[in-house]
Design a protein around this motif. Sequence first.
Motif, PDB file in Angstrom:
ATOM      1  N   GLN A  47     -55.740  10.271 -56.132  1.00  0.00           N
ATOM      2  CA  GLN A  47     -56.309  11.610 -56.034  1.00  0.00           C
ATOM      3  C   GLN A  47     -57.809  11.509 -55.758  1.00  0.00           C
ATOM      4  OE1 GLN A  47     -54.455  14.412 -56.037  1.00  0.00           O
ATOM      5  NE2 GLN A  47     -52.703  12.999 -56.201  1.00  0.00           N
ATOM      6  N   PRO A  48     -58.362  12.458 -54.998  1.00  0.00           N
ATOM      7  CA  PRO A  48     -59.798  12.411 -54.723  1.00  0.00           C
ATOM      8  C   PRO A  48     -60.631  12.563 -55.983  1.00  0.00           C
ATOM      9  CG  PRO A  48     -58.859  14.477 -53.948  1.00  0.00           C
ATOM     10  CD  PRO A  48     -57.713  13.597 -54.332  1.00  0.00           C
ATOM     11  N   LYS A  49     -61.733  11.845 -56.025  1.00  0.00           N
ATOM     12  CA  LYS A  49     -62.651  11.952 -57.157  1.00  0.00           C
ATOM     13  C   LYS A  49     -63.389  13.276 -57.122  1.00  0.00           C
ATOM     14  CE  LYS A  49     -66.331   9.327 -59.441  1.00  0.00           C
ATOM     15  NZ  LYS A  49     -67.168   8.090 -59.376  1.00  0.00           N
ATOM     16  N   ALA A  50     -63.644  13.782 -55.920  1.00  0.00           N
ATOM     17  CA  ALA A  50     -64.306  15.083 -55.752  1.00  0.00           C
ATOM     18  C   ALA A  50     -63.936  15.648 -54.393  1.00  0.00           C
ATOM     19  CB  ALA A  50     -65.827  14.941 -55.869  1.00  0.00           C
ATOM     20  N   THR A  51     -63.926  16.968 -54.298  1.00  0.00           N
ATOM     21  CA  THR A  51     -63.647  17.660 -53.041  1.00  0.00           C
ATOM     22  C   THR A  51     -64.808  18.591 -52.719  1.00  0.00           C
ATOM     23  OG1 THR A  51     -61.255  17.592 -53.451  1.00  0.00           O
ATOM     24  CG2 THR A  51     -62.047  19.162 -51.806  1.00  0.00           C
ATOM     25  N   PHE A  52     -65.293  18.517 -51.489  1.00  0.00           N
ATOM     26  CA  PHE A  52     -66.488  19.258 -51.083  1.00  0.00           C
ATOM     27  C   PHE A  52     -66.088  20.330 -50.071  1.00  0.00           C
ATOM     28  CE2 PHE A  52     -67.574  15.058 -52.482  1.00  0.00           C
ATOM     29  CZ  PHE A  52     -68.725  15.219 -53.237  1.00  0.00           C
ATOM     30  N   LYS A  53     -66.295  21.587 -50.447  1.00  0.00           N
ATOM     31  CA  LYS A  53     -65.906  22.728 -49.617  1.00  0.00           C
ATOM     32  C   LYS A  53     -67.162  23.417 -49.089  1.00  0.00           C
ATOM     33  CE  LYS A  53     -61.822  23.462 -52.530  1.00  0.00           C
ATOM     34  NZ  LYS A  53     -61.093  24.415 -53.409  1.00  0.00           N
ATOM     35  N   GLY A  54     -67.445  23.225 -47.817  1.00  0.00           N
ATOM     36  CA  GLY A  54     -68.627  23.838 -47.226  1.00  0.00           C
ATOM     37  C   GLY A  54     -68.405  24.238 -45.781  1.00  0.00           C
ATOM     38  N   HIS A  55     -67.463  23.561 -45.135  1.00  0.00           N
ATOM     39  CA  HIS A  55     -67.164  23.865 -43.735  1.00  0.00           C
ATOM     40  C   HIS A  55     -66.111  24.974 -43.636  1.00  0.00           C
ATOM     41  CE1 HIS A  55     -69.507  20.708 -41.793  1.00  0.00           C
ATOM     42  NE2 HIS A  55     -69.143  19.896 -42.769  1.00  0.00           N
ATOM     43  N   SER A  56     -66.155  25.690 -42.521  1.00  0.00           N
ATOM     44  CA  SER A  56     -65.192  26.758 -42.278  1.00  0.00           C
ATOM     45  C   SER A  56     -64.183  26.376 -41.205  1.00  0.00           C
ATOM     46  CB  SER A  56     -65.930  28.037 -41.852  1.00  0.00           C
ATOM     47  OG  SER A  56     -66.686  27.811 -40.668  1.00  0.00           O
ATOM     48  N   SER A  57     -64.269  25.139 -40.717  1.00  0.00           N
ATOM     49  CA  SER A  57     -63.347  24.680 -39.683  1.00  0.00           C
ATOM     50  C   SER A  57     -63.189  23.163 -39.814  1.00  0.00           C
ATOM     51  CB  SER A  57     -63.874  25.070 -38.296  1.00  0.00           C
ATOM     52  OG  SER A  57     -62.917  24.775 -37.295  1.00  0.00           O
ATOM     53  N   VAL A  58     -62.613  22.558 -38.801  1.00  0.00           N
ATOM     54  CA  VAL A  58     -62.330  21.120 -38.802  1.00  0.00           C
ATOM     55  C   VAL A  58     -63.597  20.311 -39.066  1.00  0.00           C
ATOM     56  CG1 VAL A  58     -61.519  19.188 -37.390  1.00  0.00           C
ATOM     57  CG2 VAL A  58     -60.443  21.432 -37.179  1.00  0.00           C
ATOM     58  N   VAL A  59     -63.502  19.317 -39.962  1.00  0.00           N
ATOM     59  CA  VAL A  59     -64.608  18.391 -40.204  1.00  0.00           C
ATOM     60  C   VAL A  59     -64.505  17.254 -39.186  1.00  0.00           C
ATOM     61  CG1 VAL A  59     -65.712  16.839 -41.854  1.00  0.00           C
ATOM     62  CG2 VAL A  59     -64.650  18.960 -42.651  1.00  0.00           C
ATOM     63  N   GLY A  60     -65.508  17.157 -38.316  1.00  0.00           N
ATOM     64  CA  GLY A  60     -65.452  16.179 -37.237  1.00  0.00           C
ATOM     65  C   GLY A  60     -65.862  14.782 -37.638  1.00  0.00           C
ATOM     66  N   ASP A  61     -66.782  14.669 -38.609  1.00  0.00           N
ATOM     67  CA  ASP A  61     -67.256  13.344 -38.991  1.00  0.00           C
ATOM     68  C   ASP A  61     -67.928  13.409 -40.356  1.00  0.00           C
ATOM     69  OD1 ASP A  61     -67.610  10.626 -38.690  1.00  0.00           O
ATOM     70  OD2 ASP A  61     -69.330  10.778 -37.348  1.00  0.00           O
ATOM     71  N   VAL A  62     -67.961  12.255 -41.022  1.00  0.00           N
ATOM     72  CA  VAL A  62     -68.682  12.092 -42.284  1.00  0.00           C
ATOM     73  C   VAL A  62     -69.439  10.773 -42.223  1.00  0.00           C
ATOM     74  CG1 VAL A  62     -67.147  13.472 -43.729  1.00  0.00           C
ATOM     75  CG2 VAL A  62     -66.611  11.062 -43.326  1.00  0.00           C
ATOM     76  N   ALA A  63     -70.555  10.695 -42.930  1.00  0.00           N
ATOM     77  CA  ALA A  63     -71.351   9.459 -42.927  1.00  0.00           C
ATOM     78  C   ALA A  63     -72.186   9.391 -44.191  1.00  0.00           C
ATOM     79  CB  ALA A  63     -72.264   9.403 -41.693  1.00  0.00           C
ATOM     80  N   TRP A  64     -72.336   8.185 -44.721  1.00  0.00           N
ATOM     81  CA  TRP A  64     -73.188   7.946 -45.887  1.00  0.00           C
ATOM     82  C   TRP A  64     -74.623   7.660 -45.478  1.00  0.00           C
ATOM     83  CZ3 TRP A  64     -71.696   8.653 -50.833  1.00  0.00           C
ATOM     84  CH2 TRP A  64     -70.332   8.617 -51.135  1.00  0.00           C
ATOM     85  N   HIS A  65     -75.535   8.068 -46.336  1.00  0.00           N
ATOM     86  CA  HIS A  65     -76.935   7.668 -46.207  1.00  0.00           C
ATOM     87  C   HIS A  65     -77.039   6.182 -46.548  1.00  0.00           C
ATOM     88  CE1 HIS A  65     -81.323   7.770 -47.004  1.00  0.00           C
ATOM     89  NE2 HIS A  65     -81.306   8.828 -46.199  1.00  0.00           N
ATOM     90  N   HIS A  66     -77.948   5.468 -45.881  1.00  0.00           N
ATOM     91  CA  HIS A  66     -78.051   4.015 -46.069  1.00  0.00           C
ATOM     92  C   HIS A  66     -79.051   3.619 -47.153  1.00  0.00           C
ATOM     93  CE1 HIS A  66     -75.612   2.745 -42.575  1.00  0.00           C
ATOM     94  NE2 HIS A  66     -76.011   3.896 -42.067  1.00  0.00           N
ATOM     95  N   HIS A  67     -79.790   4.595 -47.689  1.00  0.00           N
ATOM     96  CA  HIS A  67     -80.830   4.277 -48.665  1.00  0.00           C
ATOM     97  C   HIS A  67     -80.620   4.951 -50.014  1.00  0.00           C
ATOM     98  CE1 HIS A  67     -83.418   2.381 -45.558  1.00  0.00           C
ATOM     99  NE2 HIS A  67     -82.842   3.260 -44.776  1.00  0.00           N
TER     100      HIS A  67
END
Length: 215
Positions: A38-58
């Motif tokens: 199960q996901p540790k957390a779910t983030f709801k902010g978009h109103s349509s398809v999520v095209g990409d995700v990326a982590w900050h490197h610092h």
Amino acid sequence: YGVAWNPLRSGQLLSGAYDSLVCLWDIEGHTQGGKELQPKATFKGHSSVVGDVAWHHHDENLFGSCGDDKMVLIWDKRDAAKPTNKVENAHDAEINCLTFNPNNEFLLGTGGADKVVALWDMRSMNKPLHKFEGHEDEILQLQWAPFTESIFASSSADRRVRIWDIARIGQEQTDEEKLDGPPELLFIHGGHTTSVSDFSWNANKNDEWVIASVA
């Protein structure tokens, strides 16, 4: 549509999907007996398809997401209630990809179906620092070069991979040089015969300028 491992925290994985959600997974918290995680957390902010995700490197807590709603969202994984920063209409069409600069903690790049790559400063995201134009179809992938903060590449449905140098923005050009594109455009690879869906910089320091691409 996008998955990304946290480069600073072992076992943490982001996913973005058609259901407009971003999920944070922790595979190290998975028990041996269970068949589903199960996901540790779910983030709801978009109103349509999520095209990409990326982590900050610092900062291990920061990540970004983008989508068909033309929004760029910056999140802190410790607060799933709302993004720490939201840019609406960041592009004129769907946003397909985003990437944080591994060598500069403030720089972020996004690419969209509007054929544009946008450069952002995370300290002030009211408008892009610069727009890179030249692709003839939607941007499908972006990636910063691992060896310097100023170089990145973009791939597109126009069958091209372009390499850019943000340090050359605004340099003077002769009329002849202008015919080849803006000063920040370093190189165009035109070897593919269909959309370039993905590419990757070589992490080996002996071959810094080697890129593998697929179409």
